[in-house]
Motif scaffolding. Structure first.
Motif, mmCIF file in Angstrom:
data_model
loop_
_atom_site.group_PDB
_atom_site.id
_atom_site.type_symbol
_atom_site.label_atom_id
_atom_site.label_comp_id
_atom_site.label_asym_id
_atom_site.label_seq_id
_atom_site.Cartn_x
_atom_site.Cartn_y
_atom_site.Cartn_z
ATOM 1 N N VAL A 508 0.865 -1.184 0.000
ATOM 2 C CA VAL A 508 0.000 0.000 0.000
ATOM 3 C C VAL A 508 0.903 1.237 0.000
ATOM 4 C CG1 VAL A 508 -1.812 1.277 1.181
ATOM 5 C CG2 VAL A 508 -1.807 -1.221 1.256
ATOM 6 N N PHE A 509 0.825 2.011 -1.094
ATOM 7 C CA PHE A 509 1.684 3.174 -1.285
ATOM 8 C C PHE A 509 0.927 4.456 -0.966
ATOM 9 C CE2 PHE A 509 3.040 -0.082 -4.389
ATOM 10 C CZ PHE A 509 4.354 -0.273 -3.975
ATOM 11 N N LYS A 510 1.667 5.494 -0.698
ATOM 12 C CA LYS A 510 1.084 6.817 -0.503
ATOM 13 C C LYS A 510 0.628 7.392 -1.842
ATOM 14 C CE LYS A 510 3.333 8.502 3.721
ATOM 15 N NZ LYS A 510 2.104 9.028 4.312
ATOM 16 N N GLY A 511 -0.293 8.369 -1.761
ATOM 17 C CA GLY A 511 -0.748 9.046 -2.970
ATOM 18 C C GLY A 511 -1.775 8.239 -3.732
ATOM 19 N N GLY A 512 -1.925 8.548 -5.026
ATOM 20 C CA GLY A 512 -2.912 7.862 -5.840
ATOM 21 C C GLY A 512 -2.671 8.068 -7.318
ATOM 22 N N LEU A 513 -3.264 7.189 -8.129
ATOM 23 C CA LEU A 513 -3.111 7.248 -9.579
ATOM 24 C C LEU A 513 -4.434 7.531 -10.284
ATOM 25 C CD1 LEU A 513 -0.799 4.107 -10.091
ATOM 26 C CD2 LEU A 513 -0.119 6.492 -9.749
ATOM 27 N N SER A 514 -5.526 7.517 -9.556
ATOM 28 C CA SER A 514 -6.830 7.691 -10.193
ATOM 29 C C SER A 514 -7.055 9.148 -10.582
ATOM 30 C CB SER A 514 -7.942 7.230 -9.243
ATOM 31 O OG SER A 514 -8.031 8.098 -8.137
ATOM 32 N N SER A 515 -7.961 9.334 -11.525
ATOM 33 C CA SER A 515 -8.276 10.691 -11.981
ATOM 34 C C SER A 515 -8.928 11.502 -10.863
ATOM 35 C CB SER A 515 -9.203 10.623 -13.197
ATOM 36 O OG SER A 515 -10.405 9.914 -12.883
ATOM 37 N N GLY A 516 -9.760 10.839 -10.046
ATOM 38 C CA GLY A 516 -10.421 11.544 -8.958
ATOM 39 C C GLY A 516 -9.424 12.089 -7.952
ATOM 40 N N TYR A 517 -8.419 11.295 -7.601
ATOM 41 C CA TYR A 517 -7.418 11.761 -6.639
ATOM 42 C C TYR A 517 -6.569 12.878 -7.234
ATOM 43 C CZ TYR A 517 -3.349 11.807 -3.581
ATOM 44 O OH TYR A 517 -2.333 12.217 -2.737
ATOM 45 N N LYS A 518 -6.158 12.721 -8.487
ATOM 46 C CA LYS A 518 -5.329 13.745 -9.132
ATOM 47 C C LYS A 518 -6.078 15.072 -9.196
ATOM 48 C CE LYS A 518 -1.765 11.091 -10.028
ATOM 49 N NZ LYS A 518 -0.492 11.295 -9.298
ATOM 50 N N ASN A 519 -7.353 15.021 -9.543
ATOM 51 C CA ASN A 519 -8.148 16.257 -9.599
ATOM 52 C C ASN A 519 -8.293 16.888 -8.213
ATOM 53 O OD1 ASN A 519 -8.517 15.878 -12.348
ATOM 54 N ND2 ASN A 519 -10.493 14.827 -12.098
ATOM 55 N N PHE A 520 -8.464 16.046 -7.196
ATOM 56 C CA PHE A 520 -8.610 16.543 -5.833
ATOM 57 C C PHE A 520 -7.334 17.267 -5.391
ATOM 58 C CE2 PHE A 520 -8.066 15.937 -1.241
ATOM 59 C CZ PHE A 520 -9.233 16.507 -0.765
ATOM 60 N N VAL A 521 -6.186 16.718 -5.727
ATOM 61 C CA VAL A 521 -4.907 17.328 -5.346
ATOM 62 C C VAL A 521 -4.748 18.697 -6.005
ATOM 63 C CG1 VAL A 521 -2.399 17.132 -5.615
ATOM 64 C CG2 VAL A 521 -3.733 15.162 -4.848
ATOM 65 N N VAL A 522 -5.112 18.771 -7.285
ATOM 66 C CA VAL A 522 -4.973 20.036 -8.021
ATOM 67 C C VAL A 522 -5.957 21.085 -7.504
ATOM 68 C CG1 VAL A 522 -5.211 21.118 -10.280
ATOM 69 C CG2 VAL A 522 -4.077 18.900 -10.087
ATOM 70 N N GLU A 523 -7.231 20.665 -7.331
ATOM 71 C CA GLU A 523 -8.267 21.613 -6.920
ATOM 72 C C GLU A 523 -8.018 22.179 -5.518
ATOM 73 O OE1 GLU A 523 -11.847 19.427 -7.276
ATOM 74 O OE2 GLU A 523 -11.824 19.374 -9.476
ATOM 75 N N GLN A 553 3.347 1.789 3.320
ATOM 76 C CA GLN A 553 4.174 2.994 3.345
ATOM 77 C C GLN A 553 3.672 3.928 4.436
ATOM 78 O OE1 GLN A 553 4.463 5.133 -0.357
ATOM 79 N NE2 GLN A 553 5.935 6.614 0.441
ATOM 80 N N VAL A 554 4.605 4.395 5.270
ATOM 81 C CA VAL A 554 4.288 5.308 6.368
ATOM 82 C C VAL A 554 5.123 6.571 6.208
ATOM 83 C CG1 VAL A 554 3.616 3.447 7.947
ATOM 84 C CG2 VAL A 554 6.011 4.180 7.848
#
Length: 957
Positions: A508-523, A553-554
């Motif tokens: 289990v890694f930090k962050g995300g690869l999905s479009s929803g997560y990427k948009n959330f980070v930018v917005e 990942q911690v």
């Protein structure tokens, strides 16, 4: 050897020392500490009742019942009931109430006490004596004699039965005026038992009443009598209906039951009464708060239907007896003798009692610990000269929970992107990101068929819109499988053991690869900390073996370390492993295995706790304090089963005590609460709209937290459909899979088994295949309201029904000693468990088969075929194919055929409404031979694992 409840365990802090109670004497062995003990009051003393006589009560007696339950945490739960027969004397009743308080004192003052009146018993009490209790006339007091019913000449008796989960049985006068449309009645005659189902009674009550019929048959007839079912309002339908009405002097319309005949709980305002030196003082309050209860006093909480007696821990035994007497007197003075009296001790209050208050603050756990409880019970036994070696052992180390699932199945994983999902490759399907949502489908071999688990996993930082999308997509997959797949809703950090063994090695890694997560980070202008192989990262390694290990990942900080774990730290190609002082050789093996996944082919530098290099601490930003205890996970607790009623979007639940598999009614929804996770079980006969809401029902249950156990909103939820129960659900029951394989209402199933006179055969039953069988989902109304058919051998007179013939024959009979027609042949009942599943046995119209059982099918109907009344050749099952000649020319006539490209697991245009576990069945014979290099018959003769392996090779599994 006799054991007295003495010496007592030391009093808990803040309580008076309670005196020795020599009154109670019981025969018990160390292994029998958990169970049921019954005493009857004789000459104002408790006399033990033999185990063989448990459940046998006499109307003129009073009894004390102690139910002891061994809990998973090692402690014991005690429930004490005192049962008062309707003819018991007032002195005996008072004696039973006082002795109950003394017994509680002997147990250390931690039991819950219940007052039980004949005919108005609590459901908890009745659950000890399933299917029912039927008090008999007699008693030990002067003027009464114990009467054994079996020793008398049989007397025809009429009983009324009420209750969906436990049955209240009451004998009523044997007259037609006793019958009504709302209840179920049992007429017990010398050679036949009739069950009369009121037209307004519910299916569940009818099914439970059949258990009483079975009990009467076995207890009072030695299993040798006929059983008949009579439906209210269906006089002209059945011969046995006429026989039933002839016993009442002929048919006549039934009176409507007046409201006064039912017990009506008067709605009264809750009253809190303090018992101060024998005087009752009502306490005026605006809101009922816990602070109103003082530990050195006793209180009465009058809730109308229930009267609670709350006893502070600092009260004396005499004060507690006085409070008990005050409650009894108050109910008698108010003519409310039927209200339940429940007595609780401070610190051991029931959930129902706590729920009456606006808020109940957390209380210190006053229960004995596992070790203390075992030690004090062992001391008690040792004082009586019994061997206590087994009890004196230290508390065993908690074992890793068992998954109860095959971990060699086939796994598919999708990452949710917006409103869609993306299938992950085999190499990536065990690599999750905490900002993403995932859907997984796991197919594995069950007892006799392939099981399917469809689940969603929500990362801690995943966005709400993708969580909603994941649930919607997963629900569609479950719906496509005709609700025969188990659905799971899981949150990161709350995963059950089944999830880990399915993935075996999970990262289990930090962050995300999905479009929803990427948009959330930018917005939201948030720093994207998605894992990078070339960056710096710290992983905690955990698990129980190679089939269950995770790398999480911690934060890259020294405070993230823990002495009970091993870690992997990397910065580009620089790799460290860190070993905590409390780790084991297993932990060291797991970190090596995870290195092969996270940083393969790179050397690592080993760091042991306390001997780290400066470079290691620099990467973590310097030294810092860190914990040394393992991260705690919610332990599984003792399971609780609840029936659910869904009305206008609201959920009402009712706990079923001492539950069994038979409590799972096919018409209802049930929730099994194990604290660490919950299961929502949905019966076959539940409405399709309710089935689709099963996950929402589970989420509402978590919100309400009915047991006040502070359930997390992220607790894992599993939805389970009847007939597709996985082993990790059935393990909570003494499970008989043949029961969940039957069709029809709960009443029809039990009636058919009762008529056959034996339980279903247990000779390696086959579980239902996921294929839709073409059985009509709607129950035929005429079949639902009719429990039997006329004998084909009975000649019918034109214009006259069988019931009319029976009535006529009854009244034409001049012999007064024979007022019943006993020559009625047994009704024709279709076999519930056919010996053969061939076409000659299965060609039955759905309208004629209200009760069906799917055993080893010779053929199964494809999901796209729903209305055919005849067996189909659409999908050849293993049985049919295995019986064919391997060299015989195969015929595709009548078979549902799809091109190979539309049947694969990666098909862009998948075939609709097919059984996903038998994709190969929809291939034409030519394509089947081309893909598998063998005929269909030869393929189905192979072992299941080999079939699956071949199907996987051609993307059909």
């Amino acid at each position: 050897m006799a054991i007295y409840f003495a010496p007592l365990p030391p009093p808990l802090p803040g309580s008076f020392s309670l005196p020795r109670i020599p009154q109670f004497d019981r025969q018990v062995q160390p292994s029998g500490l958990s169970g049921l003990v019954v005493w009857r009051i004789e000459n104002f003393k408790p006399v033990p009742v033999a185990t063989s006589s448990h459940g046998k009560f006499y109307m003129g007696d009073s009894y004390i019942i102690l139910k002891t339950t061994a809990l998973k945490n090692g402690s014991f739960r005690h429930d004490i009931h005192y049962w008062l027969g309707k003819d018991t004397s007032q002195d005996e009743a008072v004696t039973a109430a006082i002795l109950t308080v003394e017994l509680d004192a002997a147990l250390g003052g931690r039991a819950v006490q219940y007052r039980e009146l004949q005919g108005n018993e609590t459901e908890r009490f009745l659950s000890y004596f399933r299917p029912c209790i039927m008090p008999q006339p007699g008693g030990v007091a002067s003027g009464f004699n114990h009467v054994e019913v079996n020793d008398q000449e049989h007397v025809t008796r009429l009983y009324v039965c009420r209750g969906k989960h436990v049955v209240h049985v009451k004998e009523v006068p044997f007259t037609r005026s006793s019958l009504n449309h709302e209840d179920i009645f049992i007429l017990d005659t010398k050679s036949k038992i009739f069950q009369f189902n009121g037209s307004n009674s519910c299916i569940q009550e009818r099914a439970k009443a059949l258990q009483v019929v079975q009990y009467i048959k076995d207890t009072f007839h030695e299993g040798k009598c006929e059983v008949a079912g009579v439906e209210d309002g269906k006089l002209m339908a059945d011969a046995e209906a006429g026989e039933f009405w002839a016993l009442f002097g002929g048919f006549a319309p039934l009176p409507r039951k007046t409201p006064s005949e039912d017990k009506e709980d008067r709605e009264i305002a809750i009253k809190l009464i303090c018992i101060n030196q024998g005087k009752l003082e009502q306490i005026i309050f605006e809101s009922l708060a816990r602070e109103l209860l003082e530990p050195n006093k006793c209180y009465l909480l009058d809730c109308g239907a229930e009267m609670y007696v709350w006893m502070g821990r600092s009260t004396s035994l005499q004060e507690r007896k006085g409070a008990s007497n005050a409650a009894e007197k108050l109910l008698i003075d108010d003519s409310r003798a039927k209200s339940h009296v429940i007595k609780v001790i401070e610190g051991f209050e029931t959930v129902m009692f706590k729920s009456k208050f606006i808020e109940w603050p957390p209380t210190p756990d006053l229960k004995l610990s596992s070790e203390d409880g075992r030690g004090k019970v062992a001391a008690l036994l040792k004082s009586q000269g019994l061997d206590v070696k087994g009890l004196m052992k230290a508390t065993p180390v908690k074992e890793e929970p068992q998954p109860y699932i095959d971990c060699t199945g086939h796994l598919q994983v999708w990452r949710v992107n917006g409103n869609g999902k993306t299938l992950l490759s085999a190499a990536d399907q065990s690599k999750f990101y905490t900002g993403d949502c995932y859907i997984f489908q796991y197919t594995y071999t069950g007892d006799d068929k392939e099981e399917c688990l469809i689940g969603t996993w929500f990362g801690k930082r995943s966005v709400e819109v993708e969580r909603v999308s994941a649930m919607s997509l997963a629900s569609k997959m479950v719906h496509a499988a005709k609700f025969q797949a188990v659905q799971a809703r899981l949150y990161e950090g709350k995963e059950p053991i089944q999830f880990f063994v399915i993935f075996q090695s999970l990262q289990v890694f930090k962050g995300g690869l999905s479009s929803g997560y990427k948009n959330f980070v930018v917005e939201n202008d948030i720093v994207d900390d998605t894992y990078s192989e070339g960056g710096i990262a710290l992983f905690r390694i955990q698990g129980s073996g190679s089939e269950n290990m995770q790398a999480l990942q911690v934060d890259t900080l020294a405070s993230s370390l823990n002495s009970s774990y091993c870690y992997i730290l990397h910065n580009g190609n620089t790799v460290f492993t860190w070993t905590g002082n409390a780790t084991t050789s297993l932990d060291h093996d797991l970190v090596e295995r995870q290195l092969d996944v996270i940083k393969p082919d790179l050397p690592s530098r080993s760091q042991k706790e306390g001997r780290e290099t400066d470079q290691f601490w620099e990467l973590l930003g310097g030294k810092s304090k860190y914990p040394n205890q393992k991260v705690g996970r919610e332990n599984e607790s003792d399971p609780h089963l609840f029936s659910c009623i869904i009305s206008k979007g609201n959920i009402k639940v009712k706990e079923i005590h001492n539950f069994t598999q038979d409590d799972l009614m096919t018409e209802d929804v049930f929730i099994l609460d194990c604290l660490s996770d919950i299961f929502v079980w949905v019966g076959q006969e539940v409405d399709a709209k309710v089935k689709s809401q099963a996950m929402n029902i589970g989420e509402k249950f978590l919100v309400h937290d009915f047991l006040m156990e502070k359930l997390s909103r992220e607790t894992p939820i599993f939805t389970v459909s009847e007939g597709s129960e996985p082993h990790f659900f059935t393990r909570f029951f003494n499970w008989d899979c043949t029961k969940s394989l039957m069709h029809g209402s709960s009443y029809q199933r039990k009636f058919a088994v009762l008529k056959d006179g034996a339980p279903p055969s247990l000779e390696k039953p086959k579980r239902r295949t996921p294929a839709f069988t073409g059985r009509s989902s709607g129950q035929d109304k005429s079949q639902r309201s009719r429990s039997m058919s006329t004998s084909p051998d009975r000649p019918r007179v034109r214009g006259r029904s069988p019931a009319f013939n029976i009535l006529t024959s009854a009244f034409e009979n001049t012999s007064k000693s024979n007022t019943r027609n006993l020559s009625t042949p047994p009704p024709a009942v279709r076999k519930l468990f056919p010996k053969s599943g061939g076409p000659e046995h299965s060609r039955v119209s759905p309208k004629k088969s209200a009760i069906t059982f799917e055993g080893p099918l010779k053929s199964t109907i494809p999901k796209s075929v729903k209305v055919s009344h005849e067996p189909e050749k659409a999908m050849q099952g293993e049985g049919a194919a295995g019986c064919a000649n391997e060299n015989e020319q195969e015929d595709d006539e009548g078979r549902t055929i799809y091109p190979y490209e539309r049947l694969t697991t990666t098909a862009e245009d998948p075939a609709p409404d097919i059984d996903l576990t038998k994709r190969e069945a929809y291939l034409s014979s030519a394509e089947f031979n081309d893909k598998f290099n063998m005929t269909r018959a030869a393929f189905y003769k192979l072992p299941k694992w080999k079939q699956n392996k071949l199907k996987s090779g051609v993307q059909l599994f």
